[in-house]
Design an enzyme around this catalytic site. Sequence first.
Site, PDB file in Angstrom:
ATOM      1  CB  SER A 112       2.768   2.446  -9.382  1.00 45.28           C
ATOM      2  OG  SER A 112       2.863   1.071  -9.705  1.00 45.28           O
TER       3      SER A 112
ATOM      4  CG  LEU B 150      -1.906  -1.187   1.276  1.00 46.65           C
ATOM      5  CD1 LEU B 150      -2.810  -1.068   2.507  1.00 46.65           C
ATOM      6  CD2 LEU B 150      -2.752  -1.299   0.017  1.00 46.65           C
TER       7      LEU B 150
ATOM      8  CG  HIS C  79      -3.148   1.271  -2.433  1.00 45.71           C
ATOM      9  ND1 HIS C  79      -1.805   0.985  -2.457  1.00 45.71           N
ATOM     10  CD2 HIS C  79      -3.689   0.617  -3.486  1.00 45.71           C
ATOM     11  CE1 HIS C  79      -1.541   0.188  -3.473  1.00 45.71           C
ATOM     12  NE2 HIS C  79      -2.658  -0.051  -4.122  1.00 45.71           N
TER      13      HIS C  79
HETATM   14  P1  AMP Z   1      -3.430  -2.096  -7.007  1.00 42.88           P
HETATM   15  O1  AMP Z   1      -3.113  -2.474  -5.603  1.00 42.88           O
HETATM   16  O2  AMP Z   1      -2.279  -1.565  -7.788  1.00 42.88           O
HETATM   17  O3  AMP Z   1      -4.229  -3.174  -7.723  1.00 42.88           O
HETATM   18  O4  AMP Z   1      -4.419  -0.856  -6.896  1.00 42.88           O
HETATM   19  C1  AMP Z   1      -5.595  -0.908  -6.105  1.00 42.88           C
HETATM   20  C2  AMP Z   1      -6.422   0.311  -6.398  1.00 42.88           C
HETATM   21  O5  AMP Z   1      -5.670   1.481  -6.079  1.00 42.88           O
HETATM   22  C3  AMP Z   1      -6.806   0.420  -7.885  1.00 42.88           C
HETATM   23  O6  AMP Z   1      -8.144   0.895  -7.980  1.00 42.88           O
HETATM   24  C4  AMP Z   1      -5.819   1.429  -8.393  1.00 42.88           C
HETATM   25  O7  AMP Z   1      -6.283   2.134  -9.532  1.00 42.88           O
HETATM   26  C5  AMP Z   1      -5.688   2.350  -7.196  1.00 42.88           C
HETATM   27  N1  AMP Z   1      -4.443   3.120  -7.276  1.00 42.88           N
HETATM   28  C6  AMP Z   1      -3.202   2.645  -7.527  1.00 42.88           C
HETATM   29  N2  AMP Z   1      -2.302   3.663  -7.580  1.00 42.88           N
HETATM   30  C7  AMP Z   1      -3.007   4.801  -7.367  1.00 42.88           C
HETATM   31  C8  AMP Z   1      -2.655   6.186  -7.319  1.00 42.88           C
HETATM   32  N3  AMP Z   1      -1.398   6.599  -7.492  1.00 42.88           N
HETATM   33  N4  AMP Z   1      -3.638   7.072  -7.075  1.00 42.88           N
HETATM   34  C9  AMP Z   1      -4.928   6.676  -6.895  1.00 42.88           C
HETATM   35  N5  AMP Z   1      -5.314   5.382  -6.935  1.00 42.88           N
HETATM   36  C10 AMP Z   1      -4.377   4.457  -7.174  1.00 42.88           C
END
Ligand code: AMP
Length: 282
Positions: free
Chosen positions: A187, A33, A37
């Site tokens: 990310s 996270l 997130h």
């Molecule tokens: P992930 O853990 O990468 O699968 O992401 C989980 C959620 O967090 C997804 O809906 C992503 O689009 C969102 N997310 C990831 N990075 C960001 C960010 N920099 N800003 C906003 N939401 C994000």
Amino acid sequence: MYIFRKARQLQNWLHQQRQRGKTLGFVPTMGALHPGHISLIRRCQQENDCCCCSIFVNPTQFNDAADLHAYPRTPERDVELLTSAACDVLFWPEVEEMYPEGTTHLTSFDLAPLDTMLEGLSRPGHFQGVANVVDRLLRIIEPERIYLGQKDYQQVKVIERLIALQNYTTQVVMCATVREADGLAYSSRNVRLSPEQRVHAAEIWIALQQVSREGRSKSMADLQRQAIHRLQGLPETRVDYLAFCDAETFAPLQQWPEDRPVVCVVAVWMGGVRLLDNVVIS
Ligand code: AMP
């Protein structure tokens, strides 16, 4: 914060909350996270009585076994972050809990053309894997709202489609991308960038901002050429795609439409790390 590793236990707890009349928002994640997130958790808390987060590194959405293996996992830190953000409940299942019948027998959802264009073209099977896991999570959790990041724009469109196909009543809330000080979108994969790659990665947002600034004053083809040229000039960098789509329907565009917002989406390889970003141009 309550932590459940079994769907049945989570459902029992959620049932009690519903009986008390509480509304439920859901934030699905793959862990590791970061502030992106946490921004989804905050928005979810503002709009619901109860905030449920899930951490599940979904094997069926990885089309590359090495990428699945290398995906960062920081469970202790994640629990700390969620606890200090006052998240109510974490669902943290094992693979067997989400795929009791194995990971090879997936439902085939009609995602066309979303699953075969841009991100879907570069990562065959990826969006079917995403749709399968989100379908299972929504069946288990049945939230009023699901919170998703704009960073993964095409994924938001896939999940909207899934919800329409399955007649779920869950409302999709797309949340703005959270960025580091130099503009790079947070990310989980950023930790895999070398210090040099990390510096160059900031150029992705700089290039997108230029696209957004020049917008309709130039043709899409010119903007695309210019941005790709700028990014490909960086060491160890390859642009997988940089394209324009209708921000609502995600239909690919070659020309500026009248009175409709457009999203410019980009995927860039920096060494062995693939980074996504986008900007919406009204
Ligand atoms: P992930 O853990 O990468 O699968 O992401 C989980 C959620 O967090 C997804 O809906 C992503 O689009 C969102 N997310 C990831 N990075 C960001 C960010 N920099 N800003 C906003 N939401 C994000």
